[in-house]
Design a protein around this motif. Structure first.
Motif, PDB file in Angstrom:
ATOM      1  N   VAL A   6      -3.770   2.746   4.452  1.00  0.00           N
ATOM      2  CA  VAL A   6      -5.043   2.545   3.765  1.00  0.00           C
ATOM      3  C   VAL A   6      -4.987   1.319   2.871  1.00  0.00           C
ATOM      4  O   VAL A   6      -5.940   0.562   2.774  1.00  0.00           O
ATOM      5  N   SER A   7      -3.842   1.099   2.199  1.00  0.00           N
ATOM      6  CA  SER A   7      -3.696  -0.014   1.272  1.00  0.00           C
ATOM      7  C   SER A   7      -2.228  -0.405   1.196  1.00  0.00           C
ATOM      8  O   SER A   7      -1.354   0.455   1.275  1.00  0.00           O
ATOM      9  N   GLU A   9       0.605  -3.226  -0.860  1.00  0.00           N
ATOM     10  CA  GLU A   9       0.886  -4.232  -1.885  1.00  0.00           C
ATOM     11  C   GLU A   9       2.343  -4.620  -1.744  1.00  0.00           C
ATOM     12  O   GLU A   9       3.214  -3.766  -1.574  1.00  0.00           O
ATOM     13  N   ARG A  26      -3.741  11.845   0.982  1.00  0.00           N
ATOM     14  CA  ARG A  26      -3.131  10.520   1.012  1.00  0.00           C
ATOM     15  C   ARG A  26      -1.779  10.589   0.323  1.00  0.00           C
ATOM     16  O   ARG A  26      -1.579  11.363  -0.604  1.00  0.00           O
ATOM     17  N   TYR A  51      -6.340   8.783  -2.950  1.00  0.00           N
ATOM     18  CA  TYR A  51      -6.096   7.412  -3.394  1.00  0.00           C
ATOM     19  C   TYR A  51      -6.695   6.455  -2.374  1.00  0.00           C
ATOM     20  O   TYR A  51      -6.533   6.614  -1.177  1.00  0.00           O
ATOM     21  N   HIS A  53      -7.031   2.716  -3.194  1.00  0.00           N
ATOM     22  CA  HIS A  53      -6.601   1.332  -3.350  1.00  0.00           C
ATOM     23  C   HIS A  53      -5.437   1.269  -4.325  1.00  0.00           C
ATOM     24  O   HIS A  53      -5.346   2.072  -5.242  1.00  0.00           O
ATOM     25  N   SER A  55      -2.692  -1.748  -6.415  1.00  0.00           N
ATOM     26  CA  SER A  55      -2.243  -3.107  -6.685  1.00  0.00           C
ATOM     27  C   SER A  55      -0.978  -3.005  -7.535  1.00  0.00           C
ATOM     28  O   SER A  55      -0.770  -2.018  -8.240  1.00  0.00           O
ATOM     29  N   ASP A  92     -12.244  -1.908  -6.341  1.00  0.00           N
ATOM     30  CA  ASP A  92     -11.221  -2.873  -5.959  1.00  0.00           C
ATOM     31  C   ASP A  92     -10.602  -3.371  -7.253  1.00  0.00           C
ATOM     32  O   ASP A  92     -11.280  -3.477  -8.267  1.00  0.00           O
ATOM     33  N   GLU A  94      -7.068  -5.813  -9.056  1.00  0.00           N
ATOM     34  CA  GLU A  94      -5.839  -6.596  -8.976  1.00  0.00           C
ATOM     35  C   GLU A  94      -5.227  -6.628 -10.364  1.00  0.00           C
ATOM     36  O   GLU A  94      -5.944  -6.687 -11.367  1.00  0.00           O
TER      37      GLU A  94
END
Length: 142
Positions: A6-7, A9, A26, A51, A53, A55, A92, A94
């Motif tokens: 899904v994401s 990093e 998740r 979950y 996203h 970073s 979203d 960061e």
């Protein structure tokens, strides 16, 4: 059982993944290595219901779900622990140099809002490092 990533990093020495085969279940997997010539090994994993996203920047990992955003800090033993919880889900986000930038959507207008804050401003200078209730994110609409 097939699982979707899904994401993802990636930093120089850490790899974090959110994987799941269902929207309601998740898992977050955190891998690490000592130097670039080594393979990544699993350091920690934990489950979540949703979950969406993540970073990562050095010793901070930020994960968000449908209702909130959580900042995790890496302990000296390599495990991660909750350092700060925002009662707002960032669509979203960061993180860089202990600064978090993220977006939300206004429930009434549908407009996207940009949120910025310094992690240090939200954490008290105490040995226990609990979140400060007096300092919050700075909001601005775009």
């Amino acid at each position: 059982n097939f699982r979707d990533v899904v994401s993802v990093e990636l930093t120089e020495d850490r790899l974090a993944l959110v994987v799941g085969n269902d929207v309601s279940v998740r898992d977050v997997f955190i891998y690490g290595r000592e130097n670039s010539s080594q393979q990544y090994t699993l350091l920690q994993n934990f489950s979540s219901h949703d979950y969406l996203h993540l970073s990562m920047d050095n010793d901070l990992l930020v994960v968000s779900d449908q209702n909130r955003t959580i900042v995790l800090s890496e302990r000296s033993d390599g495990n991660w622990e909750e350092a700060l919880v925002l009662n707002r889900a960032l669509i979203d986000h960061e993180i860089s140099r202990r600064n978090l930038l993220g977006t939300t959507r206004d429930s009434e207008t549908g407009d996207e809002e940009v949120h910025y804050f310094r992690i240090a401003d939200c954490v008290q200078n105490a040995t226990t490092q609990y979140p400060s209730l007096s300092a919050g994110p700075y909001f601005m609409s775009r």
